[in-house]
Design an enzyme around this catalytic site. Sequence first.
Site, PDB file in Angstrom:
ATOM      1  N   ASN A 156      -1.369   2.299   1.386  1.00 20.83           N
ATOM      2  CA  ASN A 156      -1.488   3.405   2.336  1.00 20.83           C
ATOM      3  C   ASN A 156      -0.296   3.317   3.261  1.00 20.83           C
ATOM      4  OD1 ASN A 156      -4.248   4.636   1.774  1.00 20.83           O
ATOM      5  ND2 ASN A 156      -4.676   2.431   1.882  1.00 20.83           N
ATOM      6  N   GLU A 157       0.708   4.088   2.939  1.00 22.25           N
ATOM      7  CA  GLU A 157       1.977   3.996   3.655  1.00 22.25           C
ATOM      8  C   GLU A 157       1.880   4.710   5.003  1.00 22.25           C
ATOM      9  OE1 GLU A 157       3.799   1.916   2.549  1.00 22.25           O
ATOM     10  OE2 GLU A 157       4.473   2.151   0.495  1.00 22.25           O
ATOM     11  N   PRO A 158       2.858   4.469   5.904  1.00 30.66           N
ATOM     12  CA  PRO A 158       2.852   5.157   7.184  1.00 30.66           C
ATOM     13  C   PRO A 158       2.659   6.656   6.987  1.00 30.66           C
ATOM     14  CG  PRO A 158       4.562   3.523   7.165  1.00 30.66           C
ATOM     15  CD  PRO A 158       3.982   3.537   5.778  1.00 30.66           C
ATOM     16  N   SER A 160      -0.377   7.814   6.382  1.00 25.22           N
ATOM     17  CA  SER A 160      -1.676   7.956   5.711  1.00 25.22           C
ATOM     18  C   SER A 160      -2.744   8.249   6.751  1.00 25.22           C
ATOM     19  CB  SER A 160      -2.059   6.653   4.994  1.00 25.22           C
ATOM     20  OG  SER A 160      -1.187   6.412   3.929  1.00 25.22           O
TER      21      SER A 160
END
Length: 632
Positions: A156-158, A160
Amino acid sequence: MQQLSYERIPTSVYGTADEASAAVANEIAALIRQKQQDGKPAVLGLATGSSPKKVYAELIRLHRKEGLSFQNVITFNLDEYYPMQPDALQSYVRFMKEFLFDHVDIPVQNYHIPDGTLSMEKIREYCLDYEKQMELHGGLDFQLLGIGRNGHIGFNEPGSHENSRTRLMTLDQTTRVDAAMDFGGLSKVPRRAITMGVLPILQAKRVVLIAWGEHKAGIIKQAVEGPVVESVPASYLQGHHNVSVVLDESAASELTSRKAPWLIDDVVWDRAMIKKAVANLALILGKPVLKLTNKDYNDYGLSDLLAQHGQAYDLNIDVFNWLQHTITGWPGGKPNADDTNRPERADPVKKRCLIFSPHPDDDIISMGGTFQRLVDQGHEVHVAYQTSGNIAVADDEALRFADFVVDFNDRFNITSPQADKIFRDAARFLRTKKDSEKDTDAVRYIKGLIRKGEAKNTCRFVGIPMENVHFLTMPFYETGLVQKKPLGEEDYQLVTDLIDKIKPHQVYAAGDLADPHGTHKVCLDAVMEALRRLKAKDFMKDCWVWLYKGAWAEWDIDQIEMAVPMSPDQVMKKRLGIFKHQSQKDGVVFQGTDEREFWQRAEDRNRKTAELYNKLGLAEYAAMEAFVRWKF
Ligand code: F6R
């Protein structure tokens, strides 16, 4: 003083990652046993990456030695690269089998890892089903998490959302750069991954996030002490009812409890703590130390210090002098000078110095200015290159050098069918080499030779004789893969024998624990163990150990015990020394997390250290290299 809690997530800090991992493994084991007693399955959410490896190793140990069974364990992994074949080197299926599943009695049908082989159309449904499977088993009892340098949990990347579900995700640039090492180059890292969403992670009954090493310290501070923001997905954990963050000291090093403990609780005002507080205060206020006032101390939570130690004036002078005394242009000691307040002894005037360099370029990158001064000031300087550094050489470089030998032989009428064969075999192998496939012995050896030649070139440039250059080629490194072996007796022996032979007055070693390859830490462990073994020897009474930091981080100002200044000319000379490492220039195989060239990083850091001293009110230098003395 007002009691402030800066940590918005309960945080436990252990001395080492080993201790912390054992604690986490014990919690998992207790859960598994409890569920067994209740006749229920234990549903675990599992992570991959470097952080959980020791947790898994401890679980395997508990299985083997203490009969911990995994028969009732059901697992769901966080993520998998997309596309990815399960048997590929970088696959998380392979990872989980290698580091846990193949070594415990978990039934094959009990573990779930997102499938990286699906066609695009099937992914959405697959993700919905993945979450449904978790629900059918009663939801996750325990979710283990690592954290990316950008704050991701799972993938869950920045950006998300807190309610994001299990899905296909485009990987962030930082994530891809960090993974480049495992894939043998950034361009080979997949652009996407399937990841469990933030929501299902937050729905776990218990969440434990683990992080080790200095390179995680900055993001841990943001996640634990900062606001809840989309740009740091791990900060969502602040809203969970049963979450813990488990850290080693390095990963905790940016937390307020470490950086400014006086803001949280009463502290013992010893000299180290005073230095830390005063330097910190001066930097926060942007004032030189000697200009701090009583009011400044009181306004910034240091009234306690002031009350115990008198006036700002006295504290300021004490800390200023201490800082001043760390600066020396004589890293090997100044001959015939009063050394009461100098970092190094004046005697013996000519010292034997042994610089340990984990990779073949760490000596010049991390302490090139000091190396040069030691040589110029007449000390007997030795360098020990601990590893061959062979995996960091590009394939076409290896081929170029093998080709060179053939052409060289040809030109000088040297008939060498062996050299021809080595070149032809290497060329054939490299033409068909798969991503991250282990090199043949010959190719690895050629790569090692390239780095050896570069290191020798640096030593000639600095001016030490070749008999003072020692290539240890420590066996733990020689796997041909990013994953190294643990240190073995042969590694310890090599280091011990060399120290014993040289009987140095000074040992320099890389205390650079933020090295993302982990090799620096292993190399330091080997030096420490060797010194411990030699402790009783006579020469050891006169042996001082100085730790430098390398390409990745720098000591805090209050930790520095020796700062060696450099003039603009010396900075330039060091740059030229680093240039000798041609295989590590212009986009290296293992760039690490910083896209700049090594010489740029080194110059930047050395300049910043000098600036820091200057900001605190000390003389203005172009650059400085910093060291901490290790007292054993
Ligand atoms: C792995 C995962 C990632 C990692 C994170 C930290 O399954 O989902 O979030 O936990 O990238 O990786 P390491 O532990 O290698 O620093």
